[in-house]
Write an enzyme that holds these catalytic residues in place. Structure first.
Site, PDB file in Angstrom:
ATOM      1  N   LEU A 208      54.348  38.556 -87.097  1.00  0.00           N
ATOM      2  CA  LEU A 208      53.990  38.746 -85.900  1.00  0.00           C
ATOM      3  C   LEU A 208      52.658  38.106 -85.869  1.00  0.00           C
ATOM      4  O   LEU A 208      51.517  38.574 -86.295  1.00  0.00           O
ATOM      5  CB  LEU A 208      53.701  39.773 -85.236  1.00  0.00           C
ATOM      6  N   HIS A 259      46.218  38.539 -77.878  1.00  0.00           N
ATOM      7  CA  HIS A 259      45.202  37.802 -78.556  1.00  0.00           C
ATOM      8  C   HIS A 259      43.913  38.618 -78.384  1.00  0.00           C
ATOM      9  O   HIS A 259      42.900  38.825 -79.510  1.00  0.00           O
ATOM     10  CB  HIS A 259      44.922  36.644 -77.706  1.00  0.00           C
TER      11      HIS A 259
END
Length: 498
Positions: A208, A259
């Site tokens: 990921l 993020h």
């Protein structure tokens, strides 16, 4: 040794009941490497994935005698059609002409469905022919699948890969899968995706798709000295034809939940036992599990005017293109320090940065508070830099103080050194089996637990997005929220002490 399969979620790997190439020095890392880009005809692939592969090729990390690149999607294209689509997104220049041509010749295209065997059988045949042509009997065969696809098709694509496209070499090697964010839309969907893919691959096979400059400041890195931490991602353009896709997710799912939360973990985590990936990720999970529930009064959502002019966006869309969210970490180091996560599209500038603002100095005899606070800033993009904003005496006979910067701009300091883009690091780390920057399943779960209640309220229309003008700073309410959180904007003007 059995072949292995791994998956990486825009930062690292999983495998299911198979051995895998991780922390095993006996696993050969030479031999044939096949990189398969699924969704090869899409925007992400041509703008990010293929340019990253080209830069790795130019720098010698991908050797032409070992690597071959396969594009796969539903669009009917020839090899040359795909190469022509990619060419315009690769670096230009007369000195690069040969490199670009040589790189494009490494690319082959296969067309097929994402949920039917025939296309994947054809893909496997093409990969196997490449492996045979590269004499992979002399080394391992490695297969890296990059899913530049919507999350909704991850399970069916992974099932097809598992059934028809796994590495078959008797000499070892691996199969690894990189999946892009956003991984799910909330906790339940992310858990379902994790379970579906986890049934096919173990965690060291799934990647990921997040270093420590804190040691110098470690004695100050706590609630006693830091007033607030701001983590910002700003874009000066809107959705640009991707409105329909973006509207399914919004800025929180697209940027903040993954993020910016990853950056928060790196800023707030304790020093790990070692730099081993598992030790680093253990500390990141501890941070996420210490985040307290988000308060309504510490959230501002926005949507830029003109967003709904995109015909693919519903007229009644409430999807935020801007959000400021304040998180609080309930532990000894960070109790009472607001972490401000801020992201938006169609704003007045493009940047991504971490801004650590220190508390005012008690007994300020120089009246420095009128100058602004001392700050430590890490600029992530554009033009990577680390700098400190400090109040200093201005040279001269008068006792004047000004705010100045101690600036380390990477491109000035390290001229001639290639600074890799994030996608280059992601792909290279996956090839090496380095899981340090990838998201572990418990980390993914903890991240979704923080934001799912807020996201459900937004989806149900209980939390409204405020309009803001394109090219602005976002809703004025966001600046008011920052002020209430204790953030003091630095002004940079000088003041003379009487």
């Amino acid at each position: 040794m059995a072949a292995s399969g791994e998956w990486h979620c825009e930062k690292r790997p999983f495998s299911k009941n198979e051995s895998f190439a991780r922390d095993n020095e006996n696993v050969p890392e030479t031999g044939c490497l096949s990189i398969i880009v699924l969704g090869a005809s899409g925007d992400l692939a041509k703008k990010k994935t293929f340019p990253a592969l080209f830069n790795l090729y130019r720098q010698g990390f991908l050797q032409s005698n070992e690597v071959h690149i396969f594009g796969y999607s539903r669009t009917k294209l020839s090899d040359d059609d795909l190469r022509d689509r990619i060419r315009g997104y690769l670096p230009q220049g007369k000195e690069l002409t040969n490199d670009v041509s040589d790189f494009l010749q490494l690319i082959k295209y296969v067309s097929g469905s994402y949920d039917a065997p025939e296309g994947f059988q054809e893909l496997d045949k093409a990969i196997s022919e490449h492996e045979i042509s590269k004499n992979s009997t002399e080394g391992s065969s490695r297969r890296l699948f990059y899913l530049a696809l919507p999350p909704s098709v991850y399970p069916q694509v992974c099932k097809m890969i598992k059934s028809y496209c796994m590495n078959k070499s008797d000499l070892g090697g691996w199969t690894r899968i990189v999946v892009e964010k956003p991984f799910g839309k909330d906790l339940a969907s992310a858990e379902e995706l994790s379970s579906q893919i986890g049934e096919l691959f173990d965690e060291p096979q799934i990647y990921l798709g997040a270093s420590f400059c804190k040691s110098l400041l470690l004695p100050l890195w706590n609630r006693d000295n830091i007033a607030n931490v701001q983590i910002v991602f700003r874009e000066d353009f809107g959705t640009e034809g991707r409105g329909g896709y973006f509207d399914q997710y919004g800025i929180i799912r697209d940027i903040i939940q993954n993020h910016l939360l990853q950056v928060l973990c790196l800023v707030a985590m304790e020093k790990p036992v070692s730099l081993k990936p598992e030790h680093i990720r253990d500390e990141k999970v501890k941070v996420l599990q210490s985040v307290v529930p988000i308060k309504d009064e510490e959230v501002v959502l926005g949507q830029y005017q003109g967003y709904k002019d995109d015909p693919t966006v519903p007229n009644d869309s409430n999807t935020p293109t801007f959000a400021t969210v304040i998180l609080h970490i309930h532990n000894e180091r960070w109790e009472g320090v607001p972490f401000i996560l801020k992201a938006g599209k169609a704003l007045n500038s493009r940047k991504a940065e971490i801004r650590v603002q220190f508390k005012d100095v008690p007994g300020d005899i120089f009246k420095c508070q009128k100058q602004g606070r001392n700050e430590f800033v890490i600029r992530l993009q554009p033009s990577e830099a680390i700098y400190m904003k400090l109040t200093v005496k201005q040279p001269g006979l008068e006792m004047s103080v000004v705010q100045s910067e101690l600036d380390l701009s990477y491109r000035q300091r390290y001229q001639g050194v290639v600074i890799p883009e994030a996608y280059e690091r992601l792909i290279l780390d996956t090839i090496k089996g380095d899981q340090q920057h990838f998201v572990r399943r418990d980390e993914l779960k903890a991240a979704w637990e923080i934001f799912t209640p807020l996201l459900h309220r937004i989806d149900q229309g209980e939390f409204k997005s405020l309009p803001y003008k394109p090219g602005s700073r976002g809703p004025v309410e966001a600046d008011e929220l920052l002020e209430r959180a204790g953030y003091v904007q630095t002004h940079g003007f000088e003041i003379t002490v009487q």
